[in-house]
Design a protein around this motif. Structure first.
Motif, mmCIF file in Angstrom:
data_model
loop_
_atom_site.group_PDB
_atom_site.id
_atom_site.type_symbol
_atom_site.label_atom_id
_atom_site.label_comp_id
_atom_site.label_asym_id
_atom_site.label_seq_id
_atom_site.Cartn_x
_atom_site.Cartn_y
_atom_site.Cartn_z
ATOM 1 N N PRO A 174 1.488 6.174 -7.316
ATOM 2 C CA PRO A 174 0.225 5.560 -7.762
ATOM 3 C C PRO A 174 0.292 4.974 -9.172
ATOM 4 O O PRO A 174 -0.313 3.940 -9.448
ATOM 5 C CB PRO A 174 -0.779 6.719 -7.703
ATOM 6 C CG PRO A 174 -0.178 7.703 -6.755
ATOM 7 C CD PRO A 174 1.306 7.569 -6.873
ATOM 8 N N GLN A 215 0.836 -1.210 0.000
ATOM 9 C CA GLN A 215 0.000 0.000 0.000
ATOM 10 C C GLN A 215 0.868 1.257 0.000
ATOM 11 O O GLN A 215 0.579 2.237 -0.691
ATOM 12 C CB GLN A 215 -0.926 -0.001 1.227
ATOM 13 C CG GLN A 215 -1.954 1.131 1.234
ATOM 14 C CD GLN A 215 -2.916 1.053 0.065
ATOM 15 O OE1 GLN A 215 -3.668 0.099 -0.080
ATOM 16 N NE2 GLN A 215 -2.878 2.048 -0.808
ATOM 17 N N LYS A 216 1.958 1.205 0.744
ATOM 18 C CA LYS A 216 2.880 2.350 0.821
ATOM 19 C C LYS A 216 3.500 2.635 -0.556
ATOM 20 O O LYS A 216 3.638 3.790 -0.965
ATOM 21 C CB LYS A 216 3.972 2.037 1.854
ATOM 22 C CG LYS A 216 4.824 3.245 2.226
ATOM 23 C CD LYS A 216 5.783 2.879 3.352
ATOM 24 C CE LYS A 216 6.716 4.046 3.639
ATOM 25 N NZ LYS A 216 7.736 3.701 4.631
ATOM 26 N N ASP A 254 0.866 4.352 -2.557
ATOM 27 C CA ASP A 254 0.606 5.712 -2.056
ATOM 28 C C ASP A 254 1.669 6.675 -2.568
ATOM 29 O O ASP A 254 1.377 7.816 -2.939
ATOM 30 C CB ASP A 254 0.598 5.731 -0.516
ATOM 31 C CG ASP A 254 -0.630 5.035 0.058
ATOM 32 O OD1 ASP A 254 -1.593 4.809 -0.706
ATOM 33 O OD2 ASP A 254 -0.616 4.698 1.265
#
Length: 698
Positions: free
Chosen positions: A670, A663-664, A667
């Motif tokens: 993208p 997810q990092k 983030d």
């Protein structure tokens, strides 16, 4: 990876075309790279040499050094065995072979020094080692030492001299030919942040561990990478879907929901139901397409939540659809929803395979004009002829019973895909949900409606039939109804149906004053539905059935579920069956009938059922006992990847951490355009990440 990794396995030293064919067919190993990713399933420490006089029954494996003093053959035909008498000076032990005698006597000679490794077995009052590993002893430096890997092999592989030891030798050949050119598969930024071992070192230590510490580090690195790429793929797809697929905006709550809430709500909502309706309302107001999984134990009020959300769709001038896996479940939803909406001006219809042609045409026309607001049905909903005027919300019940392509057809019933709510009464453990349903937002109803009494689960041995029938009769005398379920397992279908038929006749004899109906999967749908209807209307008080009633029948008056041969069911299935009772205000009972002789695992399953009514606790226990591939529903969903080293039960923490790191990455980048992300994208493509449409899988 470079071309050397794609080298056909047959060109490796010690393989050749015949063995390559076996490796292809048995373990899907075609290339050097496939082989390197075929990991050991266990390791045994060979650092210590034991003396024969030290051996006792508690040692799983031993390693001894000595010489063969003589060979002897015993027995005839199938019972023939070759025995080598072996000594290390402190005592004697027999080495035993039940096949391959000529090969053994040609290969190993009397009075030469050998290292022998194997599992000591007590035969009479003497230890022996069946089919041991034997290596010539040259010196301490050259003997097998440290952690020895063991690879899973099949009978066919062993018949072609491809046992674990042979795989180890082939692995060493593969390793020496490509290890220097082994390219890293994770960027330095992730390796540093997650404190991971480099890939070369991890590969060396997974196959040829230098110490237990380095083995653990290698396992962690490879598990992390496997789970990281799965999660990166899911999260990337989810972000992509959210950015590209615009959802319909349900901006208001109007008359339909307000009137239902004020005038028709059957009982106050639980806090869990209120929380979930609020979560979903927020989803449907954002302008992004909702894709949410609603988990709730049997009887927790999922259908009521779904109905209220459908009314919000109507308030915003959209239509709603609910798809169920069976005709009886679709009919039940239709009856529940039409009763709940009594007095409100909402047009609801049912569409199944049994719907008459004239009714179908009327339904099709009403859908196109928008007069039909809520359509409930089975697979019939996905037929091309079923076209909506403005479909805004689709609810899918017990979704694991539908194929991927079937579910996908509903997505295309509007120009923009409708909001999707997937419901399941099969509680899914967190680690599995994050993987199989990783691109859905998950809501859990963790409260039962007020007034529901927990079901009492009782374990009864099959020899105590008198007491069992007495307790059933008491419930029947109070006006209740009873299910009696028999297992039906494909391999022994004829035998199982015979058991059910005999059980049916037996129950009719025991309870002559009551009507008994019978349902199993071999019956025609119309016969099955007619029999179920007799039970629903209380024309029949006892239903003898197979697991076809696991999902579907809602009879609040049924208060007893008897499960025959309960040892043959998995935990999740037992829990689903138990959920057929306890739907009214009366105390309900689930009776698990088994023989006295039960394995330790089976007894554990039965004990868990007796002790717990919590579906999530049971699902976690089931996952631990059976593994993800066997869980109810996951095979139908089709976990679209093979885990080579990670384990969804044991590696939940690594999975969670891998997801956070993935997810990092997204983030911070993208579009995945930074240099580090190019390596990640290349790996995703290589792993086939793009061929799975996770939105359709879920």
């Amino acid at each position: 990876m470079t071309d050397s990794f794609q080298t056909d396995i047959k060109y490796l030293a010690g393989v050749g075309p015949k063995k390559a064919e076996i490796l292809n067919k048995e373990i899907n190993v075609f290339s050097v790279e496939d082989l390197l990713y075929y990991f050991p399933y266990k390791y045994i420490d060979r650092s210590r040499i034991y003396f024969i006089h030290e051996i006792d029954g508690n040692m799983p494996y031993i390693q001894i050094r000595g010489r063969i003093t003589a060979f002897e053959t015993f027995g005839e035909g199938r019972k023939k065995r070759l025995v080598a008498h072996f000594t290390d000076g402190t005592g004697f032990i027999d080495l035993v072979w039940f096949q391959g005698a000529k090969f053994i006597t040609d290969k190993y000679k009397v009075n030469l020094p050998y290292i022998v490794f194997g599992k000591p077995t007590l035969f009479g009052d003497k230890f022996n080692i069946p089919h041991p590993d034997i290596d010539p002893y040259i010196s301490e430096e050259q003997r097998p030492t440290g952690l020895m890997p063991y690879y899973n092999t099949t009978e066919k592989m062993k018949n072609h001299y491809l046992n674990s030891k042979a795989i180890q030798k082939i692995m060493a050949a593969a390793f020496s030919s490509v290890v220097r050119s082994l390219p890293e598969t994770l960027p330095d930024s992730i390796i540093n942040e997650a404190r991971l071992m480099g890939l070369k070192s991890a590969m060396r230590n997974i196959h040829f561990p230098e110490s237990t510490t380095l083995l653990r580090e290698a396992q962690y690195r490879l598990k992390f990478e496997e789970l990281f790429y799965i999660q990166l793929n899911i999260l990337r797809y989810t972000a992509d879907r959210k950015s590209k697929l615009k959802g319909f905006v349900f901006s208001k709550v109007g008359d339909y929901l307000n009137r239902f809430y004020d005038e028709n709500l059957p009982f106050p909502l639980t806090n869990a139901q209120k929380r979930i309706i609020k979560e979903i309302r927020q989803d449907m107001a954002t302008g992004e397409q909702m894709n949410r999984l609603l988990q709730g134990d049997v009887g927790s009020g999922k259908t009521l939540v779904a109905l209220m959300l459908m009314l919000i769709a109507l308030d915003n001038n959209f239509q709603a659809a609910l798809m169920a896996p069976t005709e009886i479940l679709a009919t039940q939803h239709y009856q529940t929803i039409t009763e709940a909406l009594a007095g409100l001006d909402v047009n609801v219809e049912l569409l199944t395979g049994s719907t008459k042609k004239s009714d179908r045409e009327r339904i099709h026309n009403a859908l196109l004009t928008g007069d039909l607001q809520i359509l409930i049905g089975t697979h019939a909903l996905i037929e091309d002829t079923v076209q909506f005027s403005n479909l805004g919300l689709v609810v899918i019940d017990e979704q694991h019973r539908f194929g991927v392509a079937q579910r996908a057809k509903l997505w295309s019933k509007n120009v923009n895909p409708p909001h999707i709510l997937v419901m399941t009464a099969t509680p899914i453990p967190r680690t599995l949900a994050m993987t199989i349903y990783g691109d859905l937002d998950v809501s859990v109803i963790d409260e039962l409606p007020p007034g529901r009494k927990p079901i009492q689960t009782i374990h009864q041995y099959d020899k105590k039939r008198g007491a069992l029938y007495e307790s059933i009769r008491r419930q029947l005398q109070e006006g209740r109804q009873v299910y009696i379920v028999y297992p039906l397992i494909e391999e022994s279908e004829k035998l199982d149906l015979k058991n059910l038929e005999e059980g049916f006749e037996h129950i009719k004899e025991i309870f002559p004053e009551y009507t008994v109906c019978k349902v199993h999967g071999k019956m025609k749908p119309k016969e099955k539905d007619a029999e179920m209807q007799r039970f629903v209307t209380n024309e029949a008080q006892i239903m003898v059935a197979t697991t076809v009633i696991e999902v579907g029948v809602n009879v609040p008056n049924a208060s007893v579920m008897v499960i025959e041969s309960a040892q043959r069911f998995g935990l999740s299935q037992l829990h689903q069956l138990r959920g057929r009772v306890g739907r009214g205000a009366d105390q309900s009972y689930c009776i698990l009938v088994t023989p006295y002789e039960l394995s330790a695992d089976t007894r554990k399953r039965i004990d868990i059922m007796v002790e717990s009514n919590d579906g999530f606790e049971i699902a976690e226990a089931d996952l631990k006992l059976r593994g993800p591939g066997d869980l109810e529903g996951t095979q139908q969903s089709g976990i679209p990847f093979n885990l080579r080293i990670a384990n969804l039960v044991r590696d939940g923490e690594i999975l969670q951490y891998a997801r956070e790191i993935a997810q990092k990455v997204l983030d911070e980048d993208p579009q995945m355009e930074k240099p580090d992300s190019l390596l990640l994208k290349r790996q995703l493509r290589k792993l086939g990440g793009n061929k799975y449409n996770w939105g359709l899988i879920s």
